[in-house]
Design a protein around this motif. Structure first.
Motif, PDB file in Angstrom:
ATOM      1  N   UNK A   6       1.010   1.258 -10.845  1.00 36.99           N
ATOM      2  CA  UNK A   6       1.878   0.208 -11.305  1.00 36.99           C
ATOM      3  C   UNK A   6       1.269  -0.997 -11.038  1.00 36.99           C
ATOM      4  N   UNK A   7       0.378  -1.356 -10.679  1.00 33.25           N
ATOM      5  CA  UNK A   7      -0.184  -2.667 -10.113  1.00 33.25           C
ATOM      6  C   UNK A   7      -0.876  -3.198 -11.061  1.00 33.25           C
ATOM      7  N   UNK A   8      -0.796  -4.588 -11.185  1.00 36.57           N
ATOM      8  CA  UNK A   8      -1.563  -5.710 -11.861  1.00 36.57           C
ATOM      9  C   UNK A   8      -2.973  -5.675 -11.631  1.00 36.57           C
TER      10      UNK A   8
ATOM     11  N   UNK B 149      -1.475   4.219  -1.885  1.00 39.77           N
ATOM     12  CA  UNK B 149      -1.101   5.365  -2.432  1.00 39.77           C
ATOM     13  C   UNK B 149      -1.485   5.183  -3.917  1.00 39.77           C
ATOM     14  N   UNK B 150      -1.371   6.485  -4.638  1.00 36.47           N
ATOM     15  CA  UNK B 150      -1.671   6.430  -6.089  1.00 36.47           C
ATOM     16  C   UNK B 150      -0.653   5.948  -6.968  1.00 36.47           C
TER      17      UNK B 150
ATOM     18  N   UNK C  89      -2.252  -3.761  -5.429  1.00 34.35           N
ATOM     19  CA  UNK C  89      -2.344  -2.456  -4.543  1.00 34.35           C
ATOM     20  C   UNK C  89      -3.687  -2.686  -3.775  1.00 34.35           C
ATOM     21  N   UNK C  90      -3.396  -2.304  -2.536  1.00 30.76           N
ATOM     22  CA  UNK C  90      -4.741  -2.317  -1.914  1.00 30.76           C
ATOM     23  C   UNK C  90      -5.608  -1.011  -2.296  1.00 30.76           C
TER      24      UNK C  90
ATOM     25  N   UNK D  76       0.758  -1.165  -0.062  1.00 32.86           N
ATOM     26  CA  UNK D  76       0.136   0.080  -0.124  1.00 32.86           C
ATOM     27  C   UNK D  76       0.819   1.262  -0.028  1.00 32.86           C
ATOM     28  N   UNK D  77       2.227   1.105   0.257  1.00 31.13           N
ATOM     29  CA  UNK D  77       2.976   2.549   0.194  1.00 31.13           C
ATOM     30  C   UNK D  77       4.145   2.487  -0.495  1.00 31.13           C
TER      31      UNK D  77
END
Length: 269
Positions: free
Chosen positions: A247-249, A241-242, A236-237, A220-221
């Motif tokens: 960059x998350x799948x 953070x944006x 990403x939860x 998350x950070x």
């Protein structure tokens, strides 16, 4: 190629907003382990601050692993260390000096999870941190500290608005010598240049003979970005953070809505 290892951040990822493991999360992780997938907690906490959660999740033994101190130490859950990248007495002195120059609370963690600070007016966040780590808080002046001190990490810990006001000066002072990362709004961590979650996870994958495509990382950070760079699947939860979401799948539910369990059901279970 299936997922064989799941690397999970703890605070605001694995834990709910109350700092606890929800039943849904525990059940999903136990199902994941039953499928033969390793679950590796990757955290800024020391091992002492992780043990309670490992016990709740049923993770034990010398063939299960944790990444602690934001990547400064890789160890088995029983405490056998595979690698470490730490700091020394001179690094501690530099942090102590800067703390007073900027009027920001700080502390250090040694290699036995003990927390030390010379701030006689101990900060509120430091007290909470010490309670979570369960290894004691010691107020000591530099001249009372051993010169062969091993420092796992340095932490500037204060109210978010205090860190916001001074983060530029701290980074300006330390960025060229250390890895400096904001792990929580209240925590700015200073570590060995080689110490980050991504490097530690890379070393562990090499030890286990796993490929990037076989790894899922969840966080998350900012301090989870390096971990995302070496995992094939990144989650990403919802409360992340944006920069991490970008960059998350996959962006899962928040930690208040069992986001870890939702992602494990989707990709592993």
């Amino acid at each position: 190629m299936g997922i064989k290892l799941v690397a999970i951040d703890i605070d605001d990822t694995l834990l709910n907003p109350e700092g606890q493991l929800a039943g849904e999360t525990i059940n999903a992780i136990k199902k994941t382990i039953q499928k033969g997938v390793k679950v590796v907690l990757c955290t800024g906490r020391p091992l002492a601050g992780v043990t309670t959660f490992l016990n709740q999740l049923g993770i034990s033994g010398d063939d299960q692993y944790v990444i602690t101190y934001n990547g400064a130490i890789i160890e088995t859950v029983s405490g056998h260390r595979l690698a470490q990248h730490t700091l020394d007495f001179e690094d501690y002195l530099a942090a102590d000096k800067l703390s007073y120059e900027l009027n920001v609370h700080y502390n250090i963690l040694d290699d036995e999870s003990r927390i030390y600070t010379s701030n006689r007016d101990v900060g509120r966040i430091t007290v909470i941190q010490a309670a979570e780590n369960d290894e004691g808080l010691f107020v000591r002046n530099p001249e009372e500290m051993p010169q062969d001190l091993t420092v796992s990490k340095i932490m500037f810990v204060d109210e978010p608005e205090v860190l916001d006001a001074q983060i530029h000066k701290i980074k300006e002072t330390f960025d060229d010598r250390y890895y400096v990362v904001r792990s929580l709004p209240e925590f700015l961590e200073v570590l060995n240049k080689k110490a980050n979650k991504g490097n530690a996870l890379t070393d562990l994958l090499s030890e286990l003979g796993l490929k990037k495509e076989e790894v899922m990382a969840m966080g998350d950070q900012h301090n989870d970005l390096t971990m995302f760079a070496v995992a094939g699947t990144t989650v990403a939860m919802g409360n992340a953070i944006p920069e991490l979401k970008d960059v998350a799948t996959y962006v899962t539910e928040s930690n208040a809505n069992h986001g870890v369990a939702v992602a494990l059901e989707r990709y592993v279970i």
